[in-house]
Design an enzyme around this catalytic site. Structure first.
Site, PDB file in Angstrom:
ATOM      1  N   ASP A 160     -47.097  36.357  35.473  1.00  0.00           N
ATOM      2  CA  ASP A 160     -47.481  37.473  34.615  1.00  0.00           C
ATOM      3  C   ASP A 160     -48.989  37.646  34.553  1.00  0.00           C
ATOM      4  O   ASP A 160     -49.468  38.752  34.322  1.00  0.00           O
ATOM      5  CB  ASP A 160     -46.911  37.267  33.211  1.00  0.00           C
ATOM      6  CG  ASP A 160     -45.425  37.576  33.170  1.00  0.00           C
ATOM      7  OD1 ASP A 160     -45.074  38.691  32.769  1.00  0.00           O
ATOM      8  OD2 ASP A 160     -44.620  36.715  33.572  1.00  0.00           O
TER       9      ASP A 160
ATOM     10  N   ARG B 161     -47.257  44.393  25.032  1.00  0.00           N
ATOM     11  CA  ARG B 161     -47.105  42.993  25.440  1.00  0.00           C
ATOM     12  C   ARG B 161     -48.443  42.523  26.006  1.00  0.00           C
ATOM     13  O   ARG B 161     -48.955  43.117  26.957  1.00  0.00           O
ATOM     14  CB  ARG B 161     -45.984  42.839  26.476  1.00  0.00           C
ATOM     15  CG  ARG B 161     -44.642  43.367  25.972  1.00  0.00           C
ATOM     16  CD  ARG B 161     -43.485  42.888  26.829  1.00  0.00           C
ATOM     17  NE  ARG B 161     -43.344  41.447  26.730  1.00  0.00           N
ATOM     18  CZ  ARG B 161     -42.612  40.736  27.597  1.00  0.00           C
ATOM     19  NH1 ARG B 161     -42.012  41.319  28.611  1.00  0.00           N
ATOM     20  NH2 ARG B 161     -42.500  39.413  27.428  1.00  0.00           N
TER      21      ARG B 161
ATOM     22  N   ARG C 147     -39.016  44.817  31.919  1.00  0.00           N
ATOM     23  CA  ARG C 147     -39.878  43.646  31.827  1.00  0.00           C
ATOM     24  C   ARG C 147     -40.210  43.188  33.247  1.00  0.00           C
ATOM     25  O   ARG C 147     -39.672  43.709  34.219  1.00  0.00           O
ATOM     26  CB  ARG C 147     -39.241  42.505  31.011  1.00  0.00           C
ATOM     27  CG  ARG C 147     -37.768  42.399  30.965  1.00  0.00           C
ATOM     28  CD  ARG C 147     -37.081  42.030  32.257  1.00  0.00           C
ATOM     29  NE  ARG C 147     -37.601  40.800  32.832  1.00  0.00           N
ATOM     30  CZ  ARG C 147     -37.498  40.471  34.094  1.00  0.00           C
ATOM     31  NH1 ARG C 147     -36.908  41.284  34.961  1.00  0.00           N
ATOM     32  NH2 ARG C 147     -37.990  39.354  34.552  1.00  0.00           N
ATOM     33  N   GLY C 148     -41.111  42.221  33.340  1.00  0.00           N
ATOM     34  CA  GLY C 148     -41.629  41.799  34.631  1.00  0.00           C
ATOM     35  C   GLY C 148     -42.974  42.452  34.868  1.00  0.00           C
ATOM     36  O   GLY C 148     -43.114  43.676  34.727  1.00  0.00           O
TER      37      GLY C 148
ATOM     38  N   LYS D 177     -43.153  32.816  32.725  1.00  0.00           N
ATOM     39  CA  LYS D 177     -42.128  32.635  31.699  1.00  0.00           C
ATOM     40  C   LYS D 177     -42.102  31.197  31.177  1.00  0.00           C
ATOM     41  O   LYS D 177     -42.243  30.245  31.943  1.00  0.00           O
ATOM     42  CB  LYS D 177     -40.766  33.019  32.268  1.00  0.00           C
ATOM     43  CG  LYS D 177     -39.617  32.954  31.267  1.00  0.00           C
ATOM     44  CD  LYS D 177     -39.870  33.836  30.064  1.00  0.00           C
ATOM     45  CE  LYS D 177     -40.084  35.281  30.440  1.00  0.00           C
ATOM     46  NZ  LYS D 177     -40.409  36.147  29.277  1.00  0.00           N
TER      47      LYS D 177
END
EC number: 5.3.1.23
Length: 339
Positions: free
Chosen positions: A234, A87, A44-45, A245
């Protein structure tokens, strides 16, 4: 430590769901396994997802048995479509897919040329990420003073990238310059990336870190224990609104109330000039069980209604500066970088 890389026609990545108790690398042999690893948050990231997307296309051609370039191109399109469905919020995932697919279409004279071009493009994305983060760290470190305590949210370190990190890259660069810098990390519910990942990274680098729960931010700010806030991103809209986040918006409001500078460290690849404002950014909603359970333990009554957006949007007016590999900018200046 590299978070993700190509190895033996497979994608090797650290399983971040097992940290901090176990540092284990897993290998994805095809794009479906990689897509599931993304969906399950094993990786993730935003920058790391960009590298993962590129590598997903790379292993597609590396393992393809196609003898015709047009058939291999179709395999790539199918693989890209699967990765796009993983995602929706992280901009780097989509920009990496677009970049590699464009390269593929421009080098489709033969399967050999196509294969080589795709692998080279994917490797370039990963290598550039490290260089970009180091330059970003240098630029951001100029905003850090000796003795600062920096609050960060979620994980924007090497685990969120290929290596070095965005927000934590700024901290690392400041430390490398000899500045006495410490970090306050929020736990970052519901998946606790701050507690599990950020603290683990910083301990490994011998950078002083203090863990707090998300609802302690106002308290530590009111006690003047925070000099600056640095987070990652993101996706950033053309007007400077930042999707990050869930909980980032709350911290930005508190930082504004307490007159604490709020910085966002992000590569240019996270900026989406086609999205005019944060209201247009698609926010991923995740499994309610992430909220109602913790380490397999039920925290709430069964069948309770749950909201679980993975991200929120911080308006540009709450952001002091955006740190990039090209320099440090006001949110209002971001769009001009792409004009």
């Amino acid at each position: 430590m590299r978070t993700i890389e190509l190895e033996d026609n497979q994608v090797k990545l650290i399983d971040q769901t097992l940290l901090p108790t176990e540092a284990k690398f897993v290998k994805c042999i095809n794009v479906e396994e990689l897509a599931r690893a993304i969906e399950e948050m094993k990786i993730r990231g935003a920058p790391a997802l960009g590298a993962a997307a590129g590598f997903g296309l790379a292993i597609t051609v590396m393992n393809s048995e196609s003898t015709k370039p047009e058939k291999m191109l179709q395999e790539l399109k199918n693989a890209a479509g699967r990765i796009r469905r993983t995602r929706p919020t992280a901009a780097n995932l989509f920009s990496a897919l677009d970049r590699v697919m464009k390269t593929a279409e421009q080098n489709a004279a033969s399967v050999e040329e196509l294969r080589e071009a795709v692998v080279e493009a994917a490797e370039a994305i990963a290598e550039e990420d490290i260089q970009v983060n180091q330059k970003m760290g240098e630029n951001g470190s100029e905003l850090i003073e000796d003795g600062d305590t920096i609050l960060t949210h979620c994980n924007a370190g090497s685990l969120a990238c290929v290596d070095y990190g965005t927000a934590l890259g700024v901290v690392r660069a400041a430390r490398e310059q000899g500045k006495d810098v410490s970090v306050i990390a929020t736990e970052t519910r519901p998946l606790c990336q701050g507690a599990r990942l950020t603290t683990w990274e910083l301990q490994r680098d011998d950078i002083p870190v203090t863990l707090i729960t998300d609802n302690m931010v106002g308290r530590v700010m009111s006690e003047e224990k925070v000099n600056r806030v640095i987070v990652g991103a993101d996706r950033i809209a053309a007007n400077g609104d930042v999707a990050n986040k869930i909980g980032t918006y709350t911290i930005a409001v508190l930082a504004n109330r307490h007159e604490i500078p709020f910085y966002v460290a992000t590569p240019l690849s996270t900026i989406d000039p086609q999205t005019e404002s944060g209201g247009e950014i698609e926010i991923e909603n995740r499994d309610p069980k992430e909220v109602t359970t913790l380490a397999g333990q039920e925290l709430a009554p069964k069948e309770i209604n749950v909201l679980n957006p993975a991200f929120d949007v911080t308006p540009a007016e709450l952001i002091t500066r955006i740190i990039t590999e090209k320099g440090v900018f006001k949110p209002s200046e971001i769009k001009s970088l792409f004009d």
